[in-house]
Design a protein around this motif. Structure first.
Motif: not given
Length: 324
Positions: A218-232
């Motif tokens: 794991r590494v830090a993800m960009g805040a711009w890749y939101t929880a909704d985008l991650q789920r989708q």
């Protein structure tokens, strides 16, 4: 992206899943949004909402092999000419009036491998396009052979690591898609990382993407890749077959299955007004496109590969300014 999905079946029998929002009036063009790897139509959420709110039409498909679109199992099905045929079928049915192209109706926007597909559709069907927009990637001219081993060898000597090691793995390892699906959270974590330098350590060098996934790093993800985008994203890719079609694009590319179709178009030059927006590697990608584009406007933004997500407001403004 609140608009409901619909489906479209192409002349060669493949069914695409897509979102289609008609323009507010006939004076506004429709923008065709072509995503890259590993992405799908939901990653255009910022562009879709903005464009629709400003009266533009939007046509955003899951490309062949992705999401809810068909996933043929033969790499030959992903030839750029054949997928360009699919795009032309779709556009003529959904965007053009009575099947007759109107040059003022269609703007192509491509990111990553979607930019490469857009460039080929522009060559095979030049009459369709009013404007073209390439994000992050400036595709090479038609007829350019692809030799991943030579590129990796050269960049290893210059940079100290292979630039396209991930392509070698995705294209040639028959278990790559299964590995990606089994470790989809790690893949997403790496692909949408916050620190662009992580790719030089874990994405690009030969064998490192596979290692990252299998070790569930794991590494830090960009805040711009939101929880909704991650789920989708995980709904799209963390399932059996989620990556099978996506990796076929790379097999097609490394095997140069596109080459025969492009033999007669090696001297083709894009004459449609074109915008290129890039960030990292801006000059290299710009120059690739400038070598065969007659009317090119270039803009550079801060960010990494995913500029339409990282710098959504800026990208939307640049596109609108280019159109108007």
């Amino acid at each position: 992206m609140d608009s409901p999905r619909q489906t479209f079946k192409t002349a060669r029998g493949h069914t695409y899943s897509l979102v289609h929002i008609p323009p507010r009036d006939s004076r506004r063009p429709t923008l065709l949004l072509l995503h890259g790897f590993p992405s799908h139509l939901h990653d255009w959420v910022h562009q879709t909402g903005y464009l629709a709110a400003h009266g533009y039409g939007v046509l955003a498909p899951d490309l062949l092999g992705y999401g809810q679109t068909d996933q043929p199992s033969c790499p030959d099905a992903y030839r750029l000419k054949l997928m360009s045929d699919d795009i032309a079928d779709m556009v003529r049915a959904l965007v053009m009036v009575a099947g007759h192209p109107k040059r003022s109706t269609l703007v192509g926007v491509g990111h990553d491998f979607g930019a490469t597909l857009l460039s080929r559709a522009a060559a095979y069907y030049p009459e369709l396009w009013h404007r073209l927009v390439f994000l992050a990637v400036g595709p090479p001219k038609l007829g350019t052979p692809f030799d991943v081993d030579s590129i990796n060898h050269m960049t290893r000597q210059i940079l100290g690591f292979e630039l396209l090691g991930y392509i070698k793995w995705l294209a040639t390892d028959p278990q790559a898609a299964t590995t990606l699906e089994s470790h989809a959270q790690a893949v997403m974590n790496l692909v949408f990382c916050a620190d662009h330098g992580v790719w030089d350590e874990w994405y690009r060098p030969l064998g490192k993407m596979k290692e990252f996934c299998e070790q569930e790093r794991r590494v830090a993800m960009g805040a711009w890749y939101t929880a909704d985008l991650q789920r989708q994203h995980l709904e799209c890719f963390a399932r059996p077959g989620g990556y099978r079609g996506a990796t076929m694009w790379y097999t097609m590319w490394t095997d140069n299955l596109f080459a025969e179709d492009e033999k007669e178009l090696q001297e083709f030059r894009i004459q449609t007004p074109t915008l290129f927006v890039g960030a990292e590697g801006f000059a290299q990608q710009r120059d690739l496109l400038a070598a065969w584009c007659e009317d090119l406007t270039c803009r550079e933004v801060d960010g990494g590969h995913w500029i339409h997500l990282e710098q959504a407001k800026r990208i939307n403004t640049l596109i609108q300014d280019f159109l108007e």
